[in-house]
Design a protein around this motif. Structure first.
Motif, mmCIF file in Angstrom:
data_model
loop_
_atom_site.group_PDB
_atom_site.id
_atom_site.type_symbol
_atom_site.label_atom_id
_atom_site.label_comp_id
_atom_site.label_asym_id
_atom_site.label_seq_id
_atom_site.Cartn_x
_atom_site.Cartn_y
_atom_site.Cartn_z
ATOM 1 N N ASP A 44 0.857 -1.187 0.000
ATOM 2 C CA ASP A 44 0.000 0.000 0.000
ATOM 3 C C ASP A 44 0.895 1.239 0.000
ATOM 4 N N PRO A 45 0.715 2.133 -0.995
ATOM 5 C CA PRO A 45 1.652 3.270 -1.104
ATOM 6 C C PRO A 45 1.641 4.166 0.133
ATOM 7 N N ALA A 46 0.460 4.438 0.695
ATOM 8 C CA ALA A 46 0.402 5.305 1.874
ATOM 9 C C ALA A 46 1.161 4.677 3.039
ATOM 10 N N SER A 47 0.953 3.361 3.240
ATOM 11 C CA SER A 47 1.644 2.678 4.339
ATOM 12 C C SER A 47 3.150 2.725 4.127
ATOM 13 N N GLU A 48 3.581 2.584 2.846
ATOM 14 C CA GLU A 48 5.019 2.638 2.575
ATOM 15 C C GLU A 48 5.605 3.993 2.965
ATOM 16 N N VAL A 49 4.856 5.059 2.655
ATOM 17 C CA VAL A 49 5.321 6.402 3.018
ATOM 18 C C VAL A 49 5.398 6.540 4.548
ATOM 19 N N TYR A 50 4.349 6.099 5.228
ATOM 20 C CA TYR A 50 4.332 6.219 6.693
ATOM 21 C C TYR A 50 5.523 5.491 7.312
ATOM 22 N N VAL A 51 5.760 4.262 6.840
ATOM 23 C CA VAL A 51 6.839 3.460 7.426
ATOM 24 C C VAL A 51 8.199 4.097 7.123
ATOM 25 N N ARG A 52 8.349 4.603 5.891
ATOM 26 C CA ARG A 52 9.625 5.232 5.530
ATOM 27 C C ARG A 52 9.893 6.436 6.438
ATOM 28 N N ASN A 53 8.837 7.243 6.662
ATOM 29 C CA ASN A 53 9.013 8.421 7.526
ATOM 30 C C ASN A 53 9.379 8.020 8.966
ATOM 31 N N LYS A 54 8.746 6.982 9.459
ATOM 32 C CA LYS A 54 9.044 6.541 10.827
ATOM 33 C C LYS A 54 10.488 6.047 10.927
ATOM 34 N N ARG A 55 10.922 5.280 9.919
ATOM 35 C CA ARG A 55 12.289 4.742 9.953
ATOM 36 C C ARG A 55 13.312 5.870 9.871
ATOM 37 N N ARG A 56 13.037 6.843 9.005
ATOM 38 C CA ARG A 56 13.978 7.956 8.865
ATOM 39 C C ARG A 56 14.068 8.738 10.182
ATOM 40 N N ALA A 57 12.903 9.002 10.778
ATOM 41 C CA ALA A 57 12.888 9.760 12.037
ATOM 42 C C ALA A 57 13.606 8.988 13.142
ATOM 43 N N ALA A 58 13.422 7.671 13.159
ATOM 44 C CA ALA A 58 14.089 6.862 14.176
ATOM 45 C C ALA A 58 15.604 6.957 14.012
ATOM 46 N N THR A 59 16.057 6.809 12.790
ATOM 47 C CA THR A 59 17.491 6.867 12.526
ATOM 48 C C THR A 59 18.065 8.220 12.950
ATOM 49 N N GLU A 60 17.339 9.289 12.605
ATOM 50 C CA GLU A 60 17.797 10.632 12.978
ATOM 51 C C GLU A 60 17.892 10.805 14.486
ATOM 52 N N GLN A 98 2.657 -2.065 10.926
ATOM 53 C CA GLN A 98 1.933 -1.008 10.226
ATOM 54 C C GLN A 98 0.536 -1.493 9.850
ATOM 55 N N LEU A 99 -0.464 -0.728 10.251
ATOM 56 C CA LEU A 99 -1.853 -1.055 9.938
ATOM 57 C C LEU A 99 -2.347 -0.107 8.838
ATOM 58 N N PRO A 100 -3.330 -0.505 8.047
ATOM 59 C CA PRO A 100 -3.985 -1.819 8.073
ATOM 60 C C PRO A 100 -3.135 -2.902 7.408
ATOM 61 N N VAL A 101 -3.341 -4.147 7.813
ATOM 62 C CA VAL A 101 -2.735 -5.284 7.117
ATOM 63 C C VAL A 101 -3.720 -5.739 6.049
ATOM 64 N N PRO A 102 -3.248 -6.509 5.048
ATOM 65 C CA PRO A 102 -4.164 -6.980 3.999
ATOM 66 C C PRO A 102 -5.368 -7.732 4.598
ATOM 67 N N GLN A 103 -6.470 -7.689 3.844
ATOM 68 C CA GLN A 103 -7.756 -8.159 4.366
ATOM 69 C C GLN A 103 -7.781 -9.601 4.871
ATOM 70 N N HIS A 104 -6.944 -10.470 4.303
ATOM 71 C CA HIS A 104 -7.017 -11.877 4.722
ATOM 72 C C HIS A 104 -6.352 -12.091 6.082
ATOM 73 N N LEU A 105 -5.728 -11.042 6.619
ATOM 74 C CA LEU A 105 -5.071 -11.162 7.929
ATOM 75 C C LEU A 105 -5.919 -10.484 9.004
ATOM 76 N N ASP A 106 -5.824 -10.974 10.238
ATOM 77 C CA ASP A 106 -6.601 -10.458 11.364
ATOM 78 C C ASP A 106 -5.726 -9.467 12.148
ATOM 79 N N GLY A 107 -5.837 -8.185 11.778
ATOM 80 C CA GLY A 107 -4.990 -7.146 12.363
ATOM 81 C C GLY A 107 -4.954 -7.146 13.885
ATOM 82 N N PRO A 108 -6.109 -7.044 14.554
ATOM 83 C CA PRO A 108 -6.093 -6.993 16.016
ATOM 84 C C PRO A 108 -5.417 -8.217 16.642
ATOM 85 N N ALA A 109 -5.640 -9.388 16.066
ATOM 86 C CA ALA A 109 -5.021 -10.592 16.632
ATOM 87 C C ALA A 109 -3.504 -10.558 16.439
ATOM 88 N N LEU A 110 -3.056 -10.069 15.277
ATOM 89 C CA LEU A 110 -1.617 -10.008 15.014
ATOM 90 C C LEU A 110 -0.943 -8.989 15.931
#
Lengths: 297, 297
Positions: A44-60, A98-110
């Motif tokens: 998911d492109p939005a999730s990819e952006v969110y994760v990239r921003n979090k990783r960059r901020a963590a590294t900084e 990172q949420l949401p996970v694909p539909q076949h997976l149970d996000g809250p349980a994971l």
């Protein structure tokens, strides 16, 4: 009245600088940096952006980066295995799925497979229970960021009437718990609320996390109230929140912009939680014999 | 207006009869009755009365009685051992630790030793987290009883504005969660609330669990509102609640008496939870291979 604009980017910058200082102190003391593991499933492109921003901020901030990217068609057991590996890895202080996970997976349980002492998103069942009970624990990032924004503007919480619009597990409900813990009178409104306008006009502080663009207009706001906009939407005029910024800024006493309000605070809170998780684990390791049933955090 | 009095004793009687029917059906199917273990530490007279009433009600509903009485000076490990034994005993469906425990013991930590699938008081951290997340679990008894009282009187919850006075872990906070789950707009007020009267007068439904005798008077109540009184106090005129009954009954649309209102419902909810716990465990045993990370309940 023209609202004072709360500059989330500036508050987040200061928060991240403090976290970087704590991360450096941690590394100096323990010889290893706090580590954040981000787990992304699919593309998911939005999730990819969110994760990239979090990783960059963590590294900084001097936090070590452990990233896992799984295929969109991964089986639940694949993901469970990855989370178990990260849970056992002593270099990993915090795990973020990172949420949401694909539909076949149970996000809250994971999410609940994340060990509570590495639950830097504060979303596991145990973390939410600790919050409800007022016991120590890792708190959800966005609500924590909202509290920090209000504190930065010296908006008093004790005794104030706060109306939270939205009852999601990620924002609305934990937001209400944190505000109660700060002695606010709290109302939770949502899509089924009758006469939303009458309810929100009672608010000294209005936190909007409804997920509906421009839901809150000038007539929803008591003059002078502090308005925090958690929403974010892509519109034809660019990014916008749940609050009609221009008209509300003429009524409110304080207002957060979108972008540049709550958004940056969420990442700042994540980084702070990651260093806190590292600190707490280190302290727990140093005093294992003082463990109680609440030793998890 | 003269309020319709909600007869908690009658509603509780009907609830207990339904629970007795479920307990009998359980015994017929599984050859063993659901079992409730009550754990009492010390000899506080009020706690002794509460526990005796719960045991008697359980027995009357066809629930097997497992009682443990520990000395007031028991060590934490003694109590932990008793709870572990009861947790491992397959005849025990539910475990109730009577609160408060003596001062030298850590009540919240001891509650968390109860296995979540036997947590019939719904007070463990995990149970409260499941409630916050809206996931299946055992719910706290008094708030469940309040919901049942409102349902018995056909007081509509969806879209109604409910004000809960009190933010305790046992009543106020889980009450708010249950009401949100039923689509009410919920306000939590408490001792730090400014202008309580103005806040409570907004309520279509007012749930009072403040622990202060006669805190709520006629001028706190919107005409026609449903008022649920969770308080119980020993006064020179006998038992009384947090609501000034006589004057509020002239304003409210519905009102619960003290005694005979919420009190009997708490025990009824405990018995219902005990049979539910037995049923859920039996179902889980019959389908162990369908277990998910949320298999705990």
């Amino acid at each position: 009245m023209t609202a004072a604009i709360i500059d989330g980017a500036a508050v987040a910058r200061a928060s991240r600088a403090r976290t970087a200082g704590r991360a450096a102190a941690f590394r100096a003391r323990h010889g290893v940096a706090p580590g954040l593991a981000t787990v992304l499933v699919g593309d998911d492109p939005a999730s990819e952006v969110y994760v990239r921003n979090k990783r960059r901020a963590a590294t900084e901030a001097g936090i070590a980066d452990f990233h896992r990217h799984l295929d969109a068609r991964s089986a639940p057991d694949d993901l469970a295995g990855v989370i178990a590996d990260l849970g056992a890895d002593h270099r990993v202080s915090g795990i973020l799925l990172q949420l949401p996970v694909p539909q076949h997976l149970d996000g809250p349980a994971l999410v609940d497979l994340i060990p509570p002492d590495k639950d830097v998103d504060g979303l596991t069942t145990l973390s939410q229970g600790l919050l409800a009970r007022g016991l120590p624990g890792l708190r959800p990032c966005t609500p924590s960021g909202v509290i920090e924004l209000l504190d930065s503007a010296d908006v008093g919480l004790a005794g104030a009437h706060v109306v939270v619009v939205g009852r999601s597990e990620l924002v609305g409900k934990p937001m209400a718990q944190l505000l109660l813990g700060r002695d606010a009178t709290v109302t939770i409104a949502h899509s089924r609320t009758r006469n939303l306008e009458a309810v929100t006009r009672e608010a000294d502080i209005l936190v909007v996390a409804a997920g509906r663009p421009a839901l809150i207009t000038a007539r929803h706001v008591k003059p002078g109230a502090a308005v925090i906009d958690v929403g974010i939407h892509r519109t034809s005029h660019g990014l916008a929140g749940d609050v009609a910024f221009d008209e509300v800024s003429a009524v409110a006493g304080y207002l957060t912009p979108v972008p540049g309000g709550v958004g940056p605070m969420t990442i700042a809170a994540l980084l702070s939680n990651t260093v806190s998780a590292a600190e707490i684990r280190a302290a727990a390791t140093e005093s294992t014999d003082r463990r109680s049933p609440h030793h998890v955090l």
